[in-house]
Design a protein around this motif. Structure first.
Motif, PDB file in Angstrom:
ATOM      1  N   ARG A  26      -4.739   0.869   3.801  1.00 30.99           N
ATOM      2  CA  ARG A  26      -4.765   2.008   2.888  1.00 30.99           C
ATOM      3  C   ARG A  26      -5.602   3.163   3.442  1.00 30.99           C
ATOM      4  O   ARG A  26      -5.149   4.315   3.499  1.00 30.99           O
ATOM      5  CB  ARG A  26      -5.331   1.561   1.537  1.00 30.99           C
ATOM      6  N   ASP A  85       3.132   5.563  -5.989  1.00 29.93           N
ATOM      7  CA  ASP A  85       2.763   5.618  -7.413  1.00 29.93           C
ATOM      8  C   ASP A  85       1.688   6.676  -7.656  1.00 29.93           C
ATOM      9  O   ASP A  85       1.739   7.425  -8.651  1.00 29.93           O
ATOM     10  CB  ASP A  85       2.245   4.256  -7.881  1.00 29.93           C
ATOM     11  N   GLU A  86       0.685   6.749  -6.759  1.00 29.26           N
ATOM     12  CA  GLU A  86      -0.386   7.746  -6.894  1.00 29.26           C
ATOM     13  C   GLU A  86       0.195   9.166  -6.841  1.00 29.26           C
ATOM     14  O   GLU A  86      -0.154  10.036  -7.650  1.00 29.26           O
ATOM     15  CB  GLU A  86      -1.418   7.572  -5.786  1.00 29.26           C
ATOM     16  N   LEU A  87       1.071   9.388  -5.861  1.00 32.87           N
ATOM     17  CA  LEU A  87       1.661  10.717  -5.716  1.00 32.87           C
ATOM     18  C   LEU A  87       2.558  11.059  -6.903  1.00 32.87           C
ATOM     19  O   LEU A  87       2.629  12.217  -7.342  1.00 32.87           O
ATOM     20  CB  LEU A  87       2.451  10.784  -4.403  1.00 32.87           C
ATOM     21  N   ASP A 128       2.041  10.078  -9.971  1.00 32.00           N
ATOM     22  CA  ASP A 128       1.135  10.476 -11.049  1.00 32.00           C
ATOM     23  C   ASP A 128       0.671  11.921 -10.870  1.00 32.00           C
ATOM     24  O   ASP A 128       0.535  12.671 -11.857  1.00 32.00           O
ATOM     25  CB  ASP A 128      -0.078   9.537 -11.093  1.00 32.00           C
ATOM     26  N   GLN A 129       0.440  12.309  -9.602  1.00 31.11           N
ATOM     27  CA  GLN A 129       0.063  13.705  -9.343  1.00 31.11           C
ATOM     28  C   GLN A 129       1.191  14.652  -9.733  1.00 31.11           C
ATOM     29  O   GLN A 129       0.970  15.714 -10.335  1.00 31.11           O
ATOM     30  CB  GLN A 129      -0.285  13.884  -7.860  1.00 31.11           C
ATOM     31  N   ALA A 167       2.037   1.613  -3.541  1.00 29.31           N
ATOM     32  CA  ALA A 167       0.926   2.067  -4.392  1.00 29.31           C
ATOM     33  C   ALA A 167       0.630   3.542  -4.169  1.00 29.31           C
ATOM     34  O   ALA A 167       0.319   4.279  -5.115  1.00 29.31           O
ATOM     35  CB  ALA A 167      -0.317   1.225  -4.096  1.00 29.31           C
ATOM     36  N   ARG A 168       0.747   3.992  -2.897  1.00 30.75           N
ATOM     37  CA  ARG A 168       0.531   5.411  -2.597  1.00 30.75           C
ATOM     38  C   ARG A 168       1.624   6.268  -3.247  1.00 30.75           C
ATOM     39  O   ARG A 168       1.346   7.360  -3.777  1.00 30.75           O
ATOM     40  CB  ARG A 168       0.518   5.625  -1.083  1.00 30.75           C
ATOM     41  N   GLN A 225       0.828  -1.210   0.000  1.00 32.30           N
ATOM     42  CA  GLN A 225       0.000   0.000   0.000  1.00 32.30           C
ATOM     43  C   GLN A 225       0.865   1.264   0.000  1.00 32.30           C
ATOM     44  O   GLN A 225       0.515   2.275  -0.626  1.00 32.30           O
ATOM     45  CB  GLN A 225      -0.938  -0.013   1.205  1.00 32.30           C
ATOM     46  N   THR A 228      -3.159   6.443   3.501  1.00 28.25           N
ATOM     47  CA  THR A 228      -3.703   7.668   2.902  1.00 28.25           C
ATOM     48  C   THR A 228      -3.780   8.812   3.911  1.00 28.25           C
ATOM     49  O   THR A 228      -3.314   9.929   3.620  1.00 28.25           O
ATOM     50  CB  THR A 228      -5.088   7.387   2.281  1.00 28.25           C
TER      51      THR A 228
END
Length: 605
Positions: A189, A104-106, A108-109, A101-102, A98, A194
């Motif tokens: 998560r 990766d999210e950041l 992308d931002q 994955a977080r 997790q 998060t």
């Protein structure tokens, strides 16, 4: 278990994952079992570490027991077989997945905001978390290839789903342990990763994510207990979890039986597969089964605190050979399936075993006995009966118990001890029958009727029906009312034909009690008040029921205006009401007396 064979070491999670890998849960070990409470506790412990700089405070997460096995094909030349501690280790791995994955999210931002430098840092963080904590490179020189392998693998039933959660490709869960794994990942998560990295500034969010990583890797510790042999590891496992202090009885029995088969790899694999089937819906349900199964086999009441020893000595003692152990597991697997069906009120004979003489009405009685009457005392007897009875014999037993239980326990409130003694004696008798011998429940019927005559005779039953079986008696009494009224309806043809001989139900109408609604003949909230009936509204004599197909809209109208609906009802009780000239206290009491008279005849085994 010599001292030299066991080596405990306090390790931070970072060292555990970087130097004590690959870690493997044996294929036959128990499935993932942590629920919201255990995962939530781990989350709370980690949250306490986050406000402090790394290295300021450590947290101890308990022990792990592993068996060190030499494997020259691995980078460390060893594999660590997890005997105890897989739940915590698997949950930490889910957390690292997790975190990655977080990141990766950041990233992308950051890309979407045109911040290439921050995106690069976040990509490195995500890759580092995965490479250092979840995967390692394995080099097979003989085969001439290299591959990325998981640092931690779970049991056969869980590993594929677990790995798909780690790499973000998981599909729908297919068993309880998969649901628990997915739930743990979601909790980590939503409740930790998060919220801990919720920041508008991406660099700040990355710093918080790194601190979360460090809190787990550097500030979280376990006692890693390494054994150099399976026998030592399993003995230590049993000592640490004596009498199910942390594990279920089913988990301990699984460990015990597989240790007995340790020298027979093929037999151990067969046993592991059988245990996987047995434990499909979770070990807690299997513990309930073992309580029932022990009583069903022995005719003795099971005590949960002694259950492991009792079942072990009865079925899986150390004197048993591998053939006997496998046969016992095979038999137990079938009986678990029967127990699950009975526990859910489902008929335990598959269609291919159905007899033409058994009706769907008879098959529906098990749901009544288990779910409506909630007669759990009967479960060991039903389990024994299913193992030694034809379907027609089993059907007669179920209805016999249905009639007995409603009268004896639910209405009269008689003590269960004498009934338990009769049931348990019948369990022992049934389990002693040789194959091909008819079950024949005549002696049981006689014993239950003796209990009725002694502890729930007609005078007690009559008074209880008048005084206790009321609509305002709470939810259990409402269920009892539906049961009594619908059973009396099923026996109405026999009553109308003179009540001669053994009571016989019509077995025509299948009634779903969940769709049945109780009818107050004089309404609870009448449009026209009848003073003489106001205090008698919830009495048995004032109650009937509407079948699912009936139009029950008459509701609060006066009796005369409700009679057309009664006449059109499929329920014969209601059809009789349509013939009455009026509904007053005299009519109510006369009807109640008739219902009680009929119940005394019918509610006997």
């Amino acid at each position: 278990m010599g001292a030299a064979s066991v080596k405990p070491t306090s390790l931070p999670i970072s060292e555990l994952l970087s130097s004590r890998y690959p870690a493997r849960v044996p294929r036959y070990q128990r499935a993932y079992a942590w629920n919201d409470t255990q995962v939530g506790d781990l989350i709370d412990d980690i949250k306490l570490l986050l406000p402090l700089p790394a290295g300021t405070r450590g947290h101890f997460y308990g022990g792990m027991v592993v068996i060190k096995i030499t494997d020259s094909s691995e980078p460390s030349s060893n594999v660590y077989e997890i005997v105890d501690g897989q739940q915590r280790l698997a949950t930490f791995c889910l957390l690292f997945a997790q975190i990655a994955a977080r990141a990766d999210e950041l990233k992308d931002q950051a890309d979407s905001q045109g911040d290439g430098e921050e995106a690069k840092k976040l990509a490195v963080l995500a890759r580092g978390v995965r490479k250092s904590n979840l995967y390692y490179q394995r080099y097979d020189v003989d085969e001439g290839n290299e591959s990325e392998q998981p640092r931690v693998r779970l049991s056969r039933v869980d590993d594929d789903f677990f790995q798909s959660l780690l790499d973000g490709t998981a599909g729908p869960p297919s068993r309880e342990s998969h649901e628990l794994l997915e739930n743990a990942a979601n909790l980590l998560r939503d409740e930790l990763v998060t919220p801990a990295t919720d920041a508008t500034d991406l660099a700040d969010a990355r710093g918080k994510l790194q601190r979360l990583c460090d809190a787990v890797l550097l500030d979280s510790f376990v006692i890693h207990i390494v054994s150099d042999s399976r026998s030592s590891g399993y003995r230590l496992f049993s000592v640490l979890n004596d009498r199910g202090a942390r594990l279920t009885v089913a988990d301990l029995l699984r460990s015990h039986t597989l240790e007995l088969l340790d020298d027979h790899a093929s037999s151990r694999e067969k046993a592991a597969n059988l245990w996987d089937d047995i434990l499909t819906e979770g070990a807690d349900l299997v513990d309930d089964f073992l309580m029932t199964y022990y009583t069903s086999l022995t005719g003795k009441r099971a005590k949960r605190e002694d259950l492991f020893d009792d079942v072990k000595d009865l079925i899986f003692s150390a004197t048993k050979g591998r053939v006997e152990i496998l046969a016992a597991l095979q038999k137990m697997s079938g009986e678990v399936s029967t127990f699950k069906a009975i526990h859910a009120g489902m008929w335990p004979y598959v269609p291919s075993e159905h007899m033409q003489s058994v009706t769907e009405w008879q098959r529906s009685r098990l749901q009544r006995l288990v779910s409506t009457i909630q007669h759990k005392l009967s479960h060991p007897l039903l389990l024994a009966a299913r193992a030694h009875s034809r379907e027609d014999e089993f059907a007669k037993l179920v209805h016999m118990l249905e009639l007995f239980a409603l009268r004896y326990k639910n209405i009269c409130g008689a003590h269960t001890g004498p009934a338990q003694a009769v049931y348990y004696a019948e369990c022992k008798r049934l389990r002693g029958l040789t194959n091909g011998v008819a079950a024949n429940f005549a002696a049981l019927r006689k014993a239950l009727n003796t209990l009725i005559d002694k502890r729930a005779p007609d005078p007690i039953f009559r008074n209880a029906l008048k005084d206790k079986l009321r609509y305002d008696g709470g939810s259990p009494m409402k269920a009892n009312l539906k049961e009594l009224l619908t059973v009396l309806e099923d026996y109405r043809p026999w009553i109308k034909q003179g009540s001669s001989g053994q009571p016989r139900p019509s077995m025509i109408n299948l009634i779903d009690l969940g769709q049945v609604s109780i009818e107050h003949i004089h309404p609870q909230k009448p449009e026209v008040i009848v003073p003489s009936l106001t205090s008698h509204t919830n009495r048995l004599g004032n109650l009937s029921y509407w079948a699912p197909s009936d139009n029950s809209a008459a509701g609060n109208k006066p009796f005369a205006l409700k009679q057309p609906a009664y006449a059109a009802s499929v329920v014969s009780f209601n059809q009789d009401l349509a013939e009455l000239a009026a509904w007053d206290l005299s009519a109510l009491e006369a009807r109640e007396e008739q219902l009680i008279h009929d119940a005394c005849l019918i509610f006997r085994p």
